[in-house]
Design an enzyme around this catalytic site. Structure first.
Site, PDB file in Angstrom:
ATOM      1  N   SER A   1     -11.802  -0.063   2.428  1.00  0.00           N
ATOM      2  CA  SER A   1     -11.018  -0.373   3.627  1.00  0.00           C
ATOM      3  C   SER A   1     -10.418   0.908   4.205  1.00  0.00           C
ATOM      4  CB  SER A   1      -9.897  -1.363   3.295  1.00  0.00           C
ATOM      5  OG  SER A   1     -10.441  -2.564   2.806  1.00  0.00           O
TER       6      SER A   1
ATOM      7  N   ARG B   1       0.822  -1.217   0.000  1.00  0.00           N
ATOM      8  CA  ARG B   1       0.000   0.000   0.000  1.00  0.00           C
ATOM      9  C   ARG B   1       0.855   1.265   0.000  1.00  0.00           C
ATOM     10  NH1 ARG B   1      -2.317  -3.595  -1.134  1.00  0.00           N
ATOM     11  NH2 ARG B   1      -4.282  -4.465  -0.411  1.00  0.00           N
TER      12      ARG B   1
ATOM     13  N   GLU C   1      -5.578   3.810   5.988  1.00  0.00           N
ATOM     14  CA  GLU C   1      -5.268   3.725   4.561  1.00  0.00           C
ATOM     15  C   GLU C   1      -5.807   4.950   3.832  1.00  0.00           C
ATOM     16  OE1 GLU C   1      -6.268   0.653   0.896  1.00  0.00           O
ATOM     17  OE2 GLU C   1      -6.003  -0.153   2.905  1.00  0.00           O
TER      18      GLU C   1
END
Length: 337
Positions: free
Chosen positions: A237, A163, A333
């Site tokens: 998410s 990520r 995130e």
């Protein structure tokens, strides 16, 4: 290209949070970017590059220039069994996935139904169901703000990790991605070991899955777990799945034998943030106008009129709770603006 004033961003972020931009530029060509950054007054303002708005949480109005990347277009070329697919940064990610599935180009099917734009995909190295963008990435074109030049980045130059990429760290704010090229294949090797893909294929009686089968199953699983942003505001998410050293994992597993985990390279283990959040009692919990999704604790939602600060404060409570129970600190995130 026109510059607008006091533009609402409510329909340009998937959380559906009310916010506005003091100045707003809709970019449909690379030339628009060159024109925009030739204006020294505009470029001296605080700026935010916005794609599909699927990975941001506005905690207030943006008192600066919002640059909306809306560059479209998809094309492909073949080299033997390899297919190189290039897409404009403003293309909707799932539209590109569907394009590749329709043409039987293998490699993207596990990334079906991820929200967001193509241009944003390399920044955080999007991933799902055992596949990350870095696995299929070939190169990208990016506008260098300082020089006004177009630069091409290879996979190696992007320094991808979980990520993360160079655009999110060392080069943050220095480049604007206008086009991404992916290296796919005519040879399909199904990746069905992650999550519930194989289980769903078995349920459907599919013994030899094709590209569309895997895409359909991944889409089905995502819809069953994740809310549609068109129906209820969310950014997918909200937290990253934490990666910890094996030694710490062994200690955790002794206290929590059922802890959900995945291999994450030599010496490291990836934990399921959603499982930990659920174990702390947050799944489906509502707090004012926000809460976690009933089917997936990893997803925070806007039940109607939540402010960005309300969602942010709720996420902080979850972080504190998980840290207290598991001694693991979750990282958001979603980008907080």
């Amino acid at each position: 290209m026109t510059i607008e004033e006091n533009v609402s961003l409510k329909n340009l972020n998937t959380f559906g949070v009310a916010a506005s931009a003091r100045w707003f530029a809709d970019i449909t060509t690379e030339e628009h970017l060159k024109e925009l950054f030739a204006d020294k007054h505009l470029t001296s303002l605080p700026r935010l590059v916005l794609g599909g708005g699927s990975n941001v949480l506005f905690t207030g109005d943006f008192d600066g220039l919002v640059i909306h990347i809306n560059i479209k277009g998809v094309q492909h070329r073949s080299e033997g069994d390899h297919i190189y697919v290039s897409a404009g940064g403003g293309e909707v990610w799932n539209d590109l996935v569907n394009y590749c599935v329709k043409h039987q180009f293998a490699g993207m099917e596990n990334l079906s139904l991820i929200p967001g734009s193509v241009g944003a995909s390399p920044v955080q190295n999007i991933g799902a169901y055992g596949v990350e963008l870095m696995d299929i990435f070939h190169s990208c074109r990016a506008f260098e703000i300082a020089s006004g030049e177009m630069i091409t980045f290879t996979r190696e130059q992007c320094k991808f990790s979980y990520r993360d990429s160079i655009f999110k760290s060392a080069y943050k704010g220095r480049y604007i991605i206008t086009e991404v090229t992916f290296k796919l294949s005519r040879i399909f090797k199904p990746n069905v070991s992650y999550g519930a893909i194989q289980q769903e294929l078995d349920k459907r009686g599919i013994k030899v899955p094709g590209i569309k089968d895997v895409s359909d199953v991944v889409s089905h699983i995502r819809v069953s777990k994740l809310p549609d942003p068109g129906m209820i505001g969310n950014a997918g998410s909200f937290f990253k799945n934490p990666i910890i050293p094996v030694a710490k994992f062994i200690q955790l597993q002794s206290n929590f034998p059922d802890i959900v985990n995945y291999p994450a390279g030599e010496g490291f283990i990836k934990l399921a943030a959603g499982w930990m959040i659920e174990q702390c009692g947050w799944k489906g919990k509502a707090s004012g106008n926000t809460g976690t999704w009933k089917n997936q604790a990893l997803v925070l939602v806007n039940h109607g009129n939540a402010t960005g600060n309300e969602i942010l404060n709720f996420s902080s409570q979850i972080i504190d709770s998980v840290r207290s129970k598991f001694d693991v600190t979750l990282e958001r995130e979603v980008n907080i603006i």
